[in-house]
Structure formats: structure tokens, C-alpha cells
Design a protein around this motif. Sequence first.
Motif, PDB file in Angstrom:
ATOM      1  N   SER A   1      -0.906   6.407  14.709  1.00  0.00           N
ATOM      2  CA  SER A   1      -0.818   7.080  13.414  1.00  0.00           C
ATOM      3  C   SER A   1       0.627   7.164  12.959  1.00  0.00           C
ATOM      4  CB  SER A   1      -1.403   8.494  13.504  1.00  0.00           C
ATOM      5  OG  SER A   1      -0.677   9.266  14.448  1.00  0.00           O
ATOM      6  N   GLY A   2       0.879   6.736  11.748  1.00  0.00           N
ATOM      7  CA  GLY A   2       2.171   6.946  11.116  1.00  0.00           C
ATOM      8  C   GLY A   2       3.291   6.036  11.523  1.00  0.00           C
ATOM      9  N   MET A   3       3.048   4.964  12.249  1.00  0.00           N
ATOM     10  CA  MET A   3       4.140   4.070  12.616  1.00  0.00           C
ATOM     11  C   MET A   3       4.667   3.354  11.383  1.00  0.00           C
ATOM     12  SD  MET A   3       4.378   4.696  15.799  1.00  0.00           S
ATOM     13  CE  MET A   3       5.368   3.432  16.553  1.00  0.00           C
ATOM     14  N   ARG A   4       5.964   3.353  11.201  1.00  0.00           N
ATOM     15  CA  ARG A   4       6.547   2.781   9.993  1.00  0.00           C
ATOM     16  C   ARG A   4       7.638   1.765  10.331  1.00  0.00           C
ATOM     17  NH1 ARG A   4       5.058   5.128   5.358  1.00  0.00           N
ATOM     18  NH2 ARG A   4       3.954   7.108   5.486  1.00  0.00           N
ATOM     19  N   PRO A   5       7.903   0.833   9.420  1.00  0.00           N
ATOM     20  CA  PRO A   5       8.929  -0.177   9.682  1.00  0.00           C
ATOM     21  C   PRO A   5      10.327   0.424   9.678  1.00  0.00           C
ATOM     22  CG  PRO A   5       8.161  -0.334   7.424  1.00  0.00           C
ATOM     23  CD  PRO A   5       7.277   0.652   8.099  1.00  0.00           C
ATOM     24  N   VAL A   6      11.202  -0.146  10.469  1.00  0.00           N
ATOM     25  CA  VAL A   6      12.601   0.244  10.475  1.00  0.00           C
ATOM     26  C   VAL A   6      13.443  -0.993  10.176  1.00  0.00           C
ATOM     27  CG1 VAL A   6      12.292   2.162  12.081  1.00  0.00           C
ATOM     28  CG2 VAL A   6      12.781  -0.114  12.968  1.00  0.00           C
ATOM     29  N   ALA A   7      14.745  -0.777  10.040  1.00  0.00           N
ATOM     30  CA  ALA A   7      15.686  -1.877   9.819  1.00  0.00           C
ATOM     31  C   ALA A   7      15.364  -2.669   8.563  1.00  0.00           C
ATOM     32  CB  ALA A   7      15.750  -2.809  11.041  1.00  0.00           C
ATOM     33  N   LEU A   8      14.844  -1.975   7.530  1.00  0.00           N
ATOM     34  CA  LEU A   8      14.517  -2.634   6.261  1.00  0.00           C
ATOM     35  C   LEU A   8      13.634  -3.857   6.483  1.00  0.00           C
ATOM     36  CD1 LEU A   8      17.958  -2.304   4.460  1.00  0.00           C
ATOM     37  CD2 LEU A   8      15.832  -1.259   3.698  1.00  0.00           C
ATOM     38  N   MET A   9      12.634  -3.730   7.362  1.00  0.00           N
ATOM     39  CA  MET A   9      11.756  -4.861   7.663  1.00  0.00           C
ATOM     40  C   MET A   9      10.329  -4.522   7.257  1.00  0.00           C
ATOM     41  SD  MET A   9      13.299  -6.012  11.359  1.00  0.00           S
ATOM     42  CE  MET A   9      12.526  -7.615  11.406  1.00  0.00           C
ATOM     43  N   ARG A  10       9.847  -5.113   6.172  1.00  0.00           N
ATOM     44  CA  ARG A  10       8.457  -4.882   5.770  1.00  0.00           C
ATOM     45  C   ARG A  10       7.815  -6.130   5.160  1.00  0.00           C
ATOM     46  NH1 ARG A  10       8.083  -1.216   0.302  1.00  0.00           N
ATOM     47  NH2 ARG A  10       9.726  -2.187  -0.899  1.00  0.00           N
ATOM     48  N   ASN A  11       8.229  -7.277   5.631  1.00  0.00           N
ATOM     49  CA  ASN A  11       7.698  -8.516   5.069  1.00  0.00           C
ATOM     50  C   ASN A  11       6.378  -8.904   5.720  1.00  0.00           C
ATOM     51  OD1 ASN A  11       7.156 -10.983   4.008  1.00  0.00           O
ATOM     52  ND2 ASN A  11       9.104 -11.914   4.533  1.00  0.00           N
ATOM     53  N   VAL A  12       5.310  -8.220   5.344  1.00  0.00           N
ATOM     54  CA  VAL A  12       4.011  -8.586   5.890  1.00  0.00           C
ATOM     55  C   VAL A  12       3.456  -9.824   5.212  1.00  0.00           C
ATOM     56  CG1 VAL A  12       3.444  -6.257   6.600  1.00  0.00           C
ATOM     57  CG2 VAL A  12       2.809  -7.019   4.315  1.00  0.00           C
TER      58      VAL A  12
ATOM     59  N   THR B   1       0.798  -1.222   0.000  1.00  0.00           N
ATOM     60  CA  THR B   1       0.000   0.000   0.000  1.00  0.00           C
ATOM     61  C   THR B   1       0.829   1.269   0.000  1.00  0.00           C
ATOM     62  OG1 THR B   1      -0.074   0.091   2.418  1.00  0.00           O
ATOM     63  CG2 THR B   1      -1.799  -1.193   1.304  1.00  0.00           C
ATOM     64  N   GLY B   2       2.113   1.161   0.309  1.00  0.00           N
ATOM     65  CA  GLY B   2       2.948   2.345   0.433  1.00  0.00           C
ATOM     66  C   GLY B   2       2.757   3.055   1.760  1.00  0.00           C
ATOM     67  N   GLY B   3       1.845   2.533   2.610  1.00  0.00           N
ATOM     68  CA  GLY B   3       1.532   3.182   3.874  1.00  0.00           C
ATOM     69  C   GLY B   3       2.222   2.541   5.055  1.00  0.00           C
ATOM     70  N   ALA B   4       1.831   2.976   6.235  1.00  0.00           N
ATOM     71  CA  ALA B   4       2.421   2.465   7.464  1.00  0.00           C
ATOM     72  C   ALA B   4       1.775   1.142   7.838  1.00  0.00           C
ATOM     73  CB  ALA B   4       2.231   3.486   8.583  1.00  0.00           C
ATOM     74  N   TRP B   5       2.234   0.539   8.945  1.00  0.00           N
ATOM     75  CA  TRP B   5       1.611  -0.669   9.453  1.00  0.00           C
ATOM     76  C   TRP B   5       0.133  -0.405   9.723  1.00  0.00           C
ATOM     77  CZ3 TRP B   5       4.538  -4.540   8.481  1.00  0.00           C
ATOM     78  CH2 TRP B   5       5.925  -4.463   8.619  1.00  0.00           C
ATOM     79  N   THR B   6      -0.695  -1.390   9.507  1.00  0.00           N
ATOM     80  CA  THR B   6      -2.135  -1.160   9.498  1.00  0.00           C
ATOM     81  C   THR B   6      -2.852  -1.515  10.787  1.00  0.00           C
ATOM     82  OG1 THR B   6      -2.443  -3.364   8.536  1.00  0.00           O
ATOM     83  CG2 THR B   6      -2.283  -1.510   7.017  1.00  0.00           C
ATOM     84  N   ALA B   7      -2.190  -2.093  11.766  1.00  0.00           N
ATOM     85  CA  ALA B   7      -2.907  -2.503  12.975  1.00  0.00           C
ATOM     86  C   ALA B   7      -2.163  -2.086  14.228  1.00  0.00           C
ATOM     87  CB  ALA B   7      -3.110  -4.020  12.979  1.00  0.00           C
ATOM     88  N   GLY B   8      -2.919  -1.552  15.178  1.00  0.00           N
ATOM     89  CA  GLY B   8      -2.375  -1.266  16.491  1.00  0.00           C
ATOM     90  C   GLY B   8      -1.239  -0.279  16.500  1.00  0.00           C
ATOM     91  N   ASN B   9      -1.205   0.633  15.518  1.00  0.00           N
ATOM     92  CA  ASN B   9      -0.026   1.475  15.410  1.00  0.00           C
ATOM     93  C   ASN B   9      -0.299   2.952  15.607  1.00  0.00           C
ATOM     94  OD1 ASN B   9      -1.273   2.249  13.033  1.00  0.00           O
ATOM     95  ND2 ASN B   9      -0.014   0.912  11.763  1.00  0.00           N
TER      96      ASN B   9
END
Length: 407
Positions: free
Chosen positions: A344-355, A334-342
Motif C-alpha cells: 500500500s502506498g509505494m511511490r516512485p522516487v528519484a523523479l522516476m515514473r515512466n510506466v 492515475t495520480g496514484g502509486a505503483w499498481t503492482a506488487g507494492n
Amino acid sequence: HAAAQTGTHGTPRDAVTTEFGLAWGHKNNKRTPVTDADCIVCHLEGEFATQARSARHADGNIDLRDPDGVGEAAISNISGGAFTFTKFAISFAAGSRTNAGHTSNTDTANVITQKFCLACHDSNGATNATARSNNGGAGTAMMPFGGINLGATYTLLNGAAAVGGVVDAKTQFSTANSSAHPVTGPRSKSYPTAAKLAAPYNNFIRTAGTKSNSVVMNCFDCHNETLTIAGRITNRTIVAHGNALTIPGTLYAAAVGGNSVASPSFCLNCHIGGYNTSSGGHGTGSAISSTASNGDMTAARFTNCASCHFSTGFKPARPLQAADVHGFNGLAATGGAWTAGNGSGMRPVALMRNVARWGASSSPRPSTAPGLTGTGATCQTSSGSLASTGGVACGNSMGTYTPGGAY
């Protein structure tokens, strides 16, 4: 340039013709024959208006066209001054990378990265109308070598500058991103420490858990030949013309024995240490130094970088692969931030986005809001709430772990 050229200037010019027939590069002769019009896209040794040799040809220097300039304009150095070079050279010696490398006017590889490569591989491509070829179809800003569409997977969400166009690497490398390799500037993080990196990428001082700047890399640190750093080409701009590989080594490992995967060779050439077999995790100097392995968090899984750090556990369509490694500021889907429990605007760090591997809402992942400067990451728990990692572990079926550091 089908054969080496010495000329009157005393700097030998290598034979390059055969490079255009290799698998990777900027102008593949298997698509359309390479002509002088293609050389002029990058080299001021040819003049766009006349499609003939310019006065710069055979003068002893290599003069690169400014993709974002106007007309017959050369790239400048970092400070905006004149820049040319006699022969490309790059050092991989210990200490040759610094946290101010992106500001250096004397580092040829850095100047070319910042003022040439990323001037074309950005959100607007080659805005200079002379930095395009009419060979094989009208060149465009987003596809300078003939205007050929790169395919349906080349979308803005996947990291292209335009549909079917060049990869927008400059945006992917932005220091404002939550995750990125340090190319447009150093990364101020608390991990990894220098102990987890091979020379020359360990030339910085960082105490675990305390933010400090990394060194700055350039395009040719990864786009080069041979797996070992010591064996990489030091006097050629591989893969500017063409090369058998776009990167030296394997990035996405094939499945071996069900969910187990073999270790990829590319990442582990610079990120040393691999998997800590005694306590799990990556060992001392990593934000995930150890983990309580309970089945899925095994050495076979943990040494496949894609399992955690890329958009999928296995090889996705290009150019998503580039965004996974260069950098990003949101989820792949989606190009957006994490979608649950976050919040507003929480984003992945450490090159980790394997949902795709973890699930979009139920798995642990370190995350941070853009611009967060406080110490300690937050870790998404299986219940969807955020737990401070100041000594509080979070986990799911992959085991518990405590991502540390300041992001």
C-alpha cells in the motif's frame, strides 16, 4: 518602457516592450495587445481601481503585487516584513545556493520565487482580485491575464491548478512529494552526491548512502536564458515578461536510429557526468552508479533523461512536462502509486515514473512509501514482488541494477 528608462532614481529600467512578443511569457501580445491593465497584474506601480499610475511609479523601487493578498498589497519577505528591490539580480557563483535558501530575506530571487511566483502558481491561483487583468476578457484567479483557457490538456491530473488554468507548481515542488526538485525546501536524500552536480548546486556535503539536505533552488535557475550556467541572465526576471525559450536547452530529445535518442542539453548542464560507458549507469555518486547493460540499457538510451525520469519516453502534452521536472507524488496516468506488487502506498522516487516505457507492473523501479526513513530502497522486480536492495539486484530486459540510498 519601449526604451530604456533612467529617470530620477538612478536605476536604469530596461526596455521590455519587445519581450511580450516572444514565444514564452506571462502576457503574449500575439494573443491580445499588452496594456497597462496587464502590467498592474504584477506591478503596484499601477493601481487596479483607477487603472492609472500609482504613487509607487518611478520611485526607484520595483514593487510586486501580492497574488494572495487583498487590494493594493505588496509581497512580503519570507519573515512577513516589507520587501521591495531596485533591480532584480541573481548570482550563479559557486556557493550561492544553500540548504536554507528558501528562508533567506536577502536573496531577491528566492523571495520572489517563494512569495510571488509560487503564490500565483499554486492550487488556488491569484486570490487577490486586483491581481487580474480585464484586458482581453475578465481575468480569473486561475488565469489572471484575461481568463483565457490554456487548453484541454491542462487538467488537475496533468498539474494544472484548475481545468485550463495555470500550472500548480507549488504543489509539484512540495517537500512532502516522493519526488521533486528542491525549490520550496531542501531534499533530504542520500543521492546524488555533490560530485554529480555543477556549481552552484553542489554546495552541500553528502556521503553516498547517507541522507542529508541538498541546496535550495529558485525559479530562475531553470527559467532563464542560455544553456551554460555561467551565461545565464543575472539582472532580469526572464521569463516573467517573455523570452524565446521557457528553459535554456532541450529537455526531450528526438528519436535517433530507432529507439536510440540524443542526449538532452538541459538536464546535463547541472547534473554532470552523464553515462558511465565502462560500467553503465551514471557513475560514482549516483544511486544507479552502474548497471549490467544487456541491449536496451545503452548509452544512447541512458543519456535521454525522459527514458526513466519522466512520464513518457518522449515529449508529452503540456503541462505534464512541468510536473515531470518540478515534482510529483504519484503516477502520471492515475495520480496514484505503483499498481503492482507494492503493498500500500509505494511511490516512485528519484523523479522516476515512466510506466509508458517500463510497463505498469512488470519492470524494475526504485520506490518507497511516503515518509519512509529507513535505509535502502525497494526495487520492483519483473515478477511483481518487492526485493530489498541491500545488495540484491533486480531487473528485466533493461538489465540489472541496484538502486541504493535512503529515501
